[in-house]
Motif scaffolding. Structure first.
Motif, mmCIF file in Angstrom:
data_model
loop_
_atom_site.group_PDB
_atom_site.id
_atom_site.type_symbol
_atom_site.label_atom_id
_atom_site.label_comp_id
_atom_site.label_asym_id
_atom_site.label_seq_id
_atom_site.Cartn_x
_atom_site.Cartn_y
_atom_site.Cartn_z
ATOM 1 N N MET A 1 0.827 -1.209 0.000
ATOM 2 C CA MET A 1 0.000 0.000 0.000
ATOM 3 C C MET A 1 0.861 1.259 0.000
ATOM 4 N N GLY A 2 1.961 1.237 0.746
ATOM 5 C CA GLY A 2 2.870 2.377 0.747
ATOM 6 C C GLY A 2 3.491 2.620 -0.612
ATOM 7 N N MET A 3 3.825 1.543 -1.305
ATOM 8 C CA MET A 3 4.382 1.690 -2.656
ATOM 9 C C MET A 3 3.351 2.260 -3.618
ATOM 10 N N GLU A 4 2.113 1.861 -3.474
ATOM 11 C CA GLU A 4 1.064 2.408 -4.335
ATOM 12 C C GLU A 4 0.840 3.895 -4.062
ATOM 13 N N ILE A 5 0.928 4.300 -2.808
ATOM 14 C CA ILE A 5 0.794 5.721 -2.478
ATOM 15 C C ILE A 5 1.951 6.504 -3.083
ATOM 16 N N MET A 6 3.155 5.917 -3.071
ATOM 17 C CA MET A 6 4.298 6.580 -3.681
ATOM 18 C C MET A 6 4.101 6.713 -5.195
ATOM 19 N N PHE A 7 3.590 5.676 -5.838
ATOM 20 C CA PHE A 7 3.301 5.756 -7.275
ATOM 21 C C PHE A 7 2.265 6.838 -7.563
ATOM 22 N N ASN A 8 1.253 6.946 -6.711
ATOM 23 C CA ASN A 8 0.232 7.978 -6.922
ATOM 24 C C ASN A 8 0.804 9.380 -6.771
ATOM 25 N N GLY A 9 1.715 9.567 -5.826
ATOM 26 C CA GLY A 9 2.365 10.867 -5.685
ATOM 27 C C GLY A 9 3.191 11.224 -6.912
ATOM 28 N N ALA A 10 3.915 10.249 -7.462
ATOM 29 C CA ALA A 10 4.703 10.500 -8.672
ATOM 30 C C ALA A 10 3.799 10.783 -9.866
ATOM 31 N N ALA A 11 2.702 10.050 -9.973
ATOM 32 C CA ALA A 11 1.774 10.275 -11.084
ATOM 33 C C ALA A 11 1.119 11.650 -10.985
ATOM 34 N N LEU A 12 0.782 12.054 -9.774
ATOM 35 C CA LEU A 12 0.192 13.379 -9.588
ATOM 36 C C LEU A 12 1.173 14.473 -9.997
ATOM 37 N N THR A 13 2.444 14.286 -9.692
ATOM 38 C CA THR A 13 3.453 15.257 -10.110
ATOM 39 C C THR A 13 3.544 15.336 -11.630
ATOM 40 N N ALA A 14 3.481 14.198 -12.302
ATOM 41 C CA ALA A 14 3.536 14.195 -13.762
ATOM 42 C C ALA A 14 2.330 14.906 -14.371
ATOM 43 N N VAL A 15 1.154 14.702 -13.806
ATOM 44 C CA VAL A 15 -0.045 15.372 -14.312
ATOM 45 C C VAL A 15 0.021 16.875 -14.064
ATOM 46 N N ILE A 16 0.514 17.267 -12.901
ATOM 47 C CA ILE A 16 0.647 18.685 -12.585
ATOM 48 C C ILE A 16 1.617 19.359 -13.548
ATOM 49 N N GLY A 17 2.743 18.690 -13.817
ATOM 50 C CA GLY A 17 3.703 19.249 -14.764
ATOM 51 C C GLY A 17 3.145 19.346 -16.165
ATOM 52 N N ALA A 18 2.387 18.336 -16.570
ATOM 53 C CA ALA A 18 1.778 18.365 -17.903
ATOM 54 C C ALA A 18 0.772 19.496 -18.028
ATOM 55 N N GLN A 19 0.015 19.728 -16.984
ATOM 56 C CA GLN A 19 -0.959 20.806 -17.027
ATOM 57 C C GLN A 19 -0.275 22.173 -17.008
ATOM 58 N N HIS A 20 0.779 22.284 -16.226
ATOM 59 C CA HIS A 20 1.465 23.565 -16.105
ATOM 60 C C HIS A 20 2.161 23.959 -17.410
ATOM 61 N N TRP A 21 2.827 23.001 -18.066
ATOM 62 C CA TRP A 21 3.566 23.307 -19.285
ATOM 63 C C TRP A 21 2.785 22.993 -20.562
ATOM 64 N N GLN A 22 1.520 22.620 -20.422
ATOM 65 C CA GLN A 22 0.655 22.321 -21.570
ATOM 66 C C GLN A 22 1.297 21.288 -22.499
ATOM 67 N N ASP A 23 1.819 20.216 -21.894
ATOM 68 C CA ASP A 23 2.481 19.153 -22.639
ATOM 69 C C ASP A 23 1.791 17.831 -22.304
ATOM 70 N N PRO A 24 1.348 17.079 -23.300
ATOM 71 C CA PRO A 24 0.637 15.827 -23.009
ATOM 72 C C PRO A 24 1.542 14.694 -22.537
ATOM 73 N N PHE A 25 2.852 14.892 -22.523
ATOM 74 C CA PHE A 25 3.757 13.824 -22.105
ATOM 75 C C PHE A 25 3.501 13.398 -20.661
ATOM 76 N N GLY A 26 3.133 14.313 -19.803
ATOM 77 C CA GLY A 26 2.873 13.978 -18.402
ATOM 78 C C GLY A 26 1.697 13.041 -18.236
ATOM 79 N N GLN A 27 0.660 13.231 -19.063
ATOM 80 C CA GLN A 27 -0.481 12.328 -18.979
ATOM 81 C C GLN A 27 -0.138 10.940 -19.528
ATOM 82 N N VAL A 28 0.700 10.893 -20.551
ATOM 83 C CA VAL A 28 1.150 9.600 -21.082
ATOM 84 C C VAL A 28 2.016 8.894 -20.042
ATOM 85 N N LEU A 29 2.889 9.653 -19.392
ATOM 86 C CA LEU A 29 3.725 9.089 -18.339
ATOM 87 C C LEU A 29 2.873 8.556 -17.188
#
Length: 99
Positions: A32-60
Motif C-alpha cells: 500500500m505504501g508503494m502504491e501511495i508513492m506511485f500515486n504521488g509520482a503520477a500526480l506530479t507528472a499530471v501537474i507538470g503536464a498541465q502547467h507546461w501544456q504538454d501531453p507527455f505527463g499524462q502519457v507518463l
C-alpha cells in the motif's frame, strides 16, 4: 489551484508512502505504501503536464498506472504464495528463513 499546493500534495503523498514502506513490516502495508508513492509520482507528472501544456505527463501517468497495476498483481501473488506455504505475513520472518 496553485502549482505549489499541488506539488506539496504530491510530495506529501510520496513521503507518506515512503514512511509506510520504511516503518511497517507487513507485506500488505508495504504494498500500500508503494502504491501511495506511485500515486504521488503520477500526480506530479499530471501537474507538470498541465502547467507546461504538454501531453507527455499524462502519457507518463498512464504508464505509471500500468506499471503499478502489474507490480501489485505480481506482489500479491508472491505474498499469497508465502502466506499459504510458509504462513508468513511479516518481512522479518521471511529474512529469518534465509539464515
Amino acid at each position: 489551484m496553485n502549482l505549489s499546493i499541488c506539488v506539496s500534495l504530491s510530495l506529501f503523498l510520496f513521503f507518506i508512502g515512503l514512511t509506510v514502506v520504511l516503518v511497517r513490516k507487513e507485506f500488505l502495508f508495504i504494498l500500500m505504501g508503494m502504491e501511495i508513492m506511485f500515486n504521488g509520482a503520477a500526480l506530479t507528472a499530471v501537474i507538470g503536464a498541465q502547467h507546461w501544456q504538454d501531453p507527455f505527463g499524462q502519457v507518463l501517468t498512464l504508464f505509471i498506472m500500468i506499471i503499478a497495476g502489474v507490480e501489485l498483481t505480481v506482489s500479491l501473488l508472491i505474498v499469497m504464495h508465502c502466506y499459504r506455504t510458509l504462513k508468513i505475513s511479516n518481512i522479518d520472518e521471511l529474512k529469518q528463513l534465509h539464515d
